[in-house]
Design a protein around this motif. Structure first.
Motif, PDB file in Angstrom:
ATOM      1  N   ASN A 233     149.909  24.798 -34.863  1.00 38.00           N
ATOM      2  CA  ASN A 233     150.707  25.972 -35.497  1.00 38.00           C
ATOM      3  C   ASN A 233     149.808  27.226 -35.353  1.00 38.00           C
ATOM      4  O   ASN A 233     148.585  27.375 -35.442  1.00 38.00           O
ATOM      5  N   THR A 234     150.356  28.084 -34.914  1.00 39.68           N
ATOM      6  CA  THR A 234     149.713  29.366 -34.347  1.00 39.68           C
ATOM      7  C   THR A 234     150.041  30.508 -35.071  1.00 39.68           C
ATOM      8  O   THR A 234     151.115  30.872 -35.667  1.00 39.68           O
ATOM      9  N   TYR A 235     148.919  31.376 -35.270  1.00 43.41           N
ATOM     10  CA  TYR A 235     149.331  32.853 -35.904  1.00 43.41           C
ATOM     11  C   TYR A 235     148.225  33.761 -35.178  1.00 43.41           C
ATOM     12  O   TYR A 235     147.236  33.658 -35.174  1.00 43.41           O
ATOM     13  N   TYR A 236     149.036  35.101 -35.080  1.00 36.64           N
ATOM     14  CA  TYR A 236     148.082  35.977 -34.357  1.00 36.64           C
ATOM     15  C   TYR A 236     148.179  37.378 -35.047  1.00 36.64           C
ATOM     16  O   TYR A 236     149.070  37.988 -35.631  1.00 36.64           O
ATOM     17  N   ALA A 237     147.100  37.980 -34.631  1.00 35.63           N
ATOM     18  CA  ALA A 237     147.179  39.569 -35.121  1.00 35.63           C
ATOM     19  C   ALA A 237     148.268  40.410 -34.287  1.00 35.63           C
ATOM     20  O   ALA A 237     148.394  39.931 -33.289  1.00 35.63           O
ATOM     21  N   ASP A 238     148.629  41.371 -34.922  1.00 37.93           N
ATOM     22  CA  ASP A 238     149.811  42.277 -34.344  1.00 37.93           C
ATOM     23  C   ASP A 238     149.199  42.800 -32.945  1.00 37.93           C
ATOM     24  O   ASP A 238     149.845  43.073 -32.074  1.00 37.93           O
ATOM     25  N   SER A 239     147.657  43.144 -32.901  1.00 37.59           N
ATOM     26  CA  SER A 239     147.164  43.829 -31.935  1.00 37.59           C
ATOM     27  C   SER A 239     147.006  42.775 -30.614  1.00 37.59           C
ATOM     28  O   SER A 239     147.019  43.468 -29.717  1.00 37.59           O
ATOM     29  N   VAL A 240     147.386  41.606 -30.645  1.00 37.57           N
ATOM     30  CA  VAL A 240     147.091  40.773 -29.641  1.00 37.57           C
ATOM     31  C   VAL A 240     148.430  39.945 -29.493  1.00 37.57           C
ATOM     32  O   VAL A 240     148.595  39.071 -28.543  1.00 37.57           O
ATOM     33  N   LYS A 241     149.244  40.119 -30.332  1.00 35.13           N
ATOM     34  CA  LYS A 241     150.647  39.053 -30.169  1.00 35.13           C
ATOM     35  C   LYS A 241     151.207  39.532 -28.830  1.00 35.13           C
ATOM     36  O   LYS A 241     151.616  40.716 -28.201  1.00 35.13           O
ATOM     37  N   GLY A 242     151.717  38.323 -28.273  1.00 34.68           N
ATOM     38  CA  GLY A 242     152.511  38.607 -26.904  1.00 34.68           C
ATOM     39  C   GLY A 242     151.404  38.662 -25.616  1.00 34.68           C
ATOM     40  O   GLY A 242     151.888  38.426 -24.616  1.00 34.68           O
TER      41      GLY A 242
ATOM     42  N   TYR B 167     140.256  20.505 -38.965  1.00 39.22           N
ATOM     43  CA  TYR B 167     139.982  21.920 -39.141  1.00 39.22           C
ATOM     44  C   TYR B 167     141.162  22.957 -38.202  1.00 39.22           C
ATOM     45  O   TYR B 167     141.640  22.585 -37.446  1.00 39.22           O
ATOM     46  N   THR B 168     141.431  24.025 -39.367  1.00 42.52           N
ATOM     47  CA  THR B 168     141.838  25.247 -38.322  1.00 42.52           C
ATOM     48  C   THR B 168     140.924  26.043 -37.565  1.00 42.52           C
ATOM     49  O   THR B 168     139.812  25.941 -38.262  1.00 42.52           O
ATOM     50  N   VAL B 169     141.235  26.409 -36.620  1.00 41.26           N
ATOM     51  CA  VAL B 169     140.319  27.178 -35.745  1.00 41.26           C
ATOM     52  C   VAL B 169     140.969  28.540 -35.543  1.00 41.26           C
ATOM     53  O   VAL B 169     141.868  28.739 -35.203  1.00 41.26           O
ATOM     54  N   GLY B 170     139.999  29.713 -36.006  1.00 44.89           N
ATOM     55  CA  GLY B 170     140.084  30.889 -35.788  1.00 44.89           C
ATOM     56  C   GLY B 170     139.385  31.521 -34.692  1.00 44.89           C
ATOM     57  O   GLY B 170     138.312  31.052 -34.484  1.00 44.89           O
ATOM     58  N   TRP B 171     140.016  32.637 -34.260  1.00 53.07           N
ATOM     59  CA  TRP B 171     139.142  33.616 -33.220  1.00 53.07           C
ATOM     60  C   TRP B 171     138.962  34.801 -34.017  1.00 53.07           C
ATOM     61  O   TRP B 171     140.047  35.361 -34.576  1.00 53.07           O
TER      62      TRP B 171
ATOM     63  N   THR C 260     139.219  25.691 -43.445  1.00 50.09           N
ATOM     64  CA  THR C 260     140.350  25.486 -44.043  1.00 50.09           C
ATOM     65  C   THR C 260     140.887  26.564 -44.720  1.00 50.09           C
ATOM     66  O   THR C 260     141.131  26.715 -45.937  1.00 50.09           O
ATOM     67  N   PRO C 261     141.373  27.582 -43.934  1.00 49.43           N
ATOM     68  CA  PRO C 261     141.551  28.820 -44.561  1.00 49.43           C
ATOM     69  C   PRO C 261     143.205  29.074 -45.209  1.00 49.43           C
ATOM     70  O   PRO C 261     143.545  30.282 -45.613  1.00 49.43           O
ATOM     71  N   LEU C 262     143.753  28.225 -45.070  1.00 55.31           N
ATOM     72  CA  LEU C 262     145.316  28.129 -45.474  1.00 55.31           C
ATOM     73  C   LEU C 262     146.051  29.207 -44.675  1.00 55.31           C
ATOM     74  O   LEU C 262     145.884  29.210 -43.409  1.00 55.31           O
ATOM     75  N   ASN C 263     146.561  30.150 -44.945  1.00 64.83           N
ATOM     76  CA  ASN C 263     147.129  31.260 -44.501  1.00 64.83           C
ATOM     77  C   ASN C 263     146.310  32.684 -44.614  1.00 64.83           C
ATOM     78  O   ASN C 263     146.935  33.780 -44.205  1.00 64.83           O
ATOM     79  N   ARG C 264     145.109  32.472 -44.876  1.00 66.46           N
ATOM     80  CA  ARG C 264     144.136  33.604 -44.942  1.00 66.46           C
ATOM     81  C   ARG C 264     143.498  33.948 -43.447  1.00 66.46           C
ATOM     82  O   ARG C 264     143.246  33.186 -42.713  1.00 66.46           O
ATOM     83  N   ASN C 265     143.305  35.194 -43.335  1.00 65.35           N
ATOM     84  CA  ASN C 265     142.518  35.614 -42.012  1.00 65.35           C
ATOM     85  C   ASN C 265     141.469  36.466 -41.989  1.00 65.35           C
ATOM     86  O   ASN C 265     140.822  37.191 -41.502  1.00 65.35           O
TER      87      ASN C 265
END
Length: 122
Positions: free
Chosen positions: A56-65, A32-36, A99-104
């Motif tokens: 592979n990771t992906y972040y919201a702009d508000s927390v990126k970095g 599974y993909t795990v989201g926060w 299994t959200p694929l590229n959805r958030n």
């Protein structure tokens, strides 16, 4: 079935750090993909970031970095390292598996933990 339990929340001063853990049970968790996500009082649940089963990771702009998600598949655990915390990061933080694929969106996740409170004081 997957059961998720978050831990590691607490009270921290602005600029500080916390690491949240999401411990999973269920033998299919690794796939599974795990989201926060997080939810502040009076606000909708907000996407924070996600990690796929291969890392592979992906972040919201508000927390990126500032925030980093990692996973330890043999331990069935996903982590959210939060640095340079701000008062606006105050919320209940949830981990979710799906299994959200590229959805958030929360609707794309099937399993949820109970949440852990993070409070950042100014």
């Amino acid at each position: 079935q997957v059961q998720l339990v978050e831990s590691g929340g607490g009270l921290v001063q602005a600029g500080g750090s916390l690491r949240l853990s999401c411990a999973a049970s269920g033998r299919s968790f690794i796939r599974y993909t795990v989201g926060w996500f997080r939810q502040a009082p009076g606000k909708e649940r907000e996407f924070v970031g996600r990690i796929t089963w291969i890392g592979n990771t992906y972040y919201a702009d508000s927390v990126k970095g500032r925030f980093t998600i990692s996973r330890d598949n043999p331990k069935n655990t996903v982590y959210l390292q939060m640095n340079s915390l701000k008062p606006e990061d105050t919320a209940v933080y949830y981990c979710a598996a799906g299994t959200p694929l590229n959805r958030n969106y929360p609707v794309d996740y099937d399993y949820w933990g109970q949440g852990t409170q993070v409070t950042v004081s100014s």
